[in-house]
Design an enzyme around this catalytic site. Structure first.
Site, PDB file in Angstrom:
ATOM      1  CB  ALA A 215      -0.945  -0.033   1.192  1.00 18.06           C
ATOM      2  NE  ARG A 216       0.902   5.680  -1.996  1.00 16.88           N
ATOM      3  CZ  ARG A 216       0.510   4.999  -3.081  1.00 16.88           C
ATOM      4  NH1 ARG A 216       0.718   3.681  -3.132  1.00 16.88           N
ATOM      5  NH2 ARG A 216      -0.066   5.626  -4.087  1.00 16.88           N
ATOM      6  CG  ASP A 240       5.798  -3.147  -4.301  1.00 15.25           C
ATOM      7  OD1 ASP A 240       6.831  -3.439  -4.942  1.00 15.25           O
ATOM      8  OD2 ASP A 240       4.873  -2.457  -4.783  1.00 15.25           O
ATOM      9  CD  GLU A 245       8.254   3.767  -2.153  1.00 16.98           C
ATOM     10  OE1 GLU A 245       7.980   4.156  -3.311  1.00 16.98           O
ATOM     11  OE2 GLU A 245       7.504   3.066  -1.468  1.00 16.98           O
ATOM     12  CG  HIS A 264       6.050   1.768  -5.193  1.00 21.41           C
ATOM     13  ND1 HIS A 264       5.910   2.872  -4.379  1.00 21.41           N
ATOM     14  CD2 HIS A 264       4.791   1.462  -5.615  1.00 21.41           C
ATOM     15  CE1 HIS A 264       4.633   3.227  -4.319  1.00 21.41           C
ATOM     16  NE2 HIS A 264       3.942   2.382  -5.064  1.00 21.41           N
ATOM     17  CB  SER A 266       2.852  -4.566  -6.094  1.00 20.73           C
ATOM     18  OG  SER A 266       2.329  -3.323  -5.665  1.00 20.73           O
TER      19      SER A 266
END
Length: 303
Positions: A215-216, A240, A245, A264, A266
């Site tokens: 998600a985050r 992910d 980031e 990141h 997905s």
């Protein structure tokens, strides 16, 4: 004819959008120097990069509808959009299949120690690792939107017990997390979910449980998760998304043998562009017909 500005729309180029909607005027923005061309746009088809959103909003005084190609809208200036009367729609639904499959890939890899076997392979080692069955294991899905619903469907299909957590009803995260063999985080980032997987919540988890986050990163207290991994109070983490980031090279998360990392990605799929265009096309039809738009963001709720 509708004036539609297209800028930085993920895998959909302005040329692709123009080919799909030949009866509308597609305003193609290659870079900031061309933003002046967008002054007549009433619809924006773009991303959620904060700087570009700011520039695009400043350049479009007649804007009435903004479609973001992201599912999350935490980077969007919701207050300003509401004040200007601009409808915001997100790209929810275009990422469900691939992200849910990514979650399940994480869960299967964790259960069967595939990440450790890959490490063995790189070292040319013939060595076994503990493995589990997923049938009857419990996955707590935090966030039962379209992605969470697809995760629940796939997990149920392999015999897992699913506990879905919704904002409006059912058990709370604090109540459910102690049952989890896997905590799958699929919620949007909002003021209510930021930091929700806190040190206290992590402390309630089984020492064999895994955190799975697509998600985050800000939904999880990353420092608390790292402490729990270091102290063997968690079975592992499959991630992910991260607090920062790209994940900094000095992050301890790179070094744990019970952590699986992806950058990141997905939501990546060769089909996402067409799903996005299909959603946008239906909403464009609705917009022209004066019908309610799909995926309209609730500014108060933040998603």
């Amino acid at each position: 004819m509708t004036n539609i500005v297209v800028w930085s729309a993920f895998r959909n180029t302005p040329e692709t959008v123009a080919a799909r909607f030949p009866d509308d005027r597609i305003i193609r923005i290659a870079d900031e120097a061309h933003l002046g061309d967008a002054q007549d746009a009433e619809v924006a088809f773009s991303g959620n990069n904060p700087q570009r959103v700011r520039q695009l909003l400043d350049a479009t005084p007649r804007l009435r509808w903004y479609h973001t190609v992201s599912a999350g809208v935490e980077n969007m200036p919701l207050g300003e959009l509401a004040e200007r009367g601009i409808v915001l729609t997100n790209n929810s639904g275009s990422y469900d299949i691939q992200i849910a499959e990514h979650v399940m890939a994480f869960i299967f890899a964790a259960a069967r120690s595939l990440h450790r076997y890959r490490d063995n392979q790189s070292r040319h080692e013939w060595r076994s690792h503990p493995q589990q069955e997923l049938r009857d294991a419990t996955v707590v899905v935090y966030g039962m939107g379209s992605i969470g619903g697809e995760v629940a469907r796939l997990a149920s299909g392999v015999g897992m017990r699913v506990v879905g957590l919704r904002r409006s009803a059912g058990p709370t995260l604090a109540e459910a997390v102690s049952e989890a063999d896997f905590l799958a985080i699929t919620a949007p980032l909002t003021p209510a979910t930021r930091g929700a997987v806190s040190r206290d919540i992590i402390g309630r988890m089984k020492p064999t449980a895994w955190i799975v986050n697509i998600a985050r990163g800000a939904i999880v207290d990353e420092a608390a998760m790292i402490d729990a991994l270091r102290e063997k109070r968690l079975g592992g983490a499959a991630l992910d998304v991260f607090a920062k980031e790209p994940l900094p090279a000095e992050s301890p998360l790179w070094s744990f043998d019970n952590v699986i990392l992806t950058p990141h990605t997905s939501g990546d799929s060769p089909r996402v562009a067409e799903r996005t265009l299909t959603l946008f096309a239906e909403n464009l039809r609705r917009y022209k017909a004066g019908e309610p738009l799909l995926n309209r963001v609730d500014f108060a709720a933040g998603y």
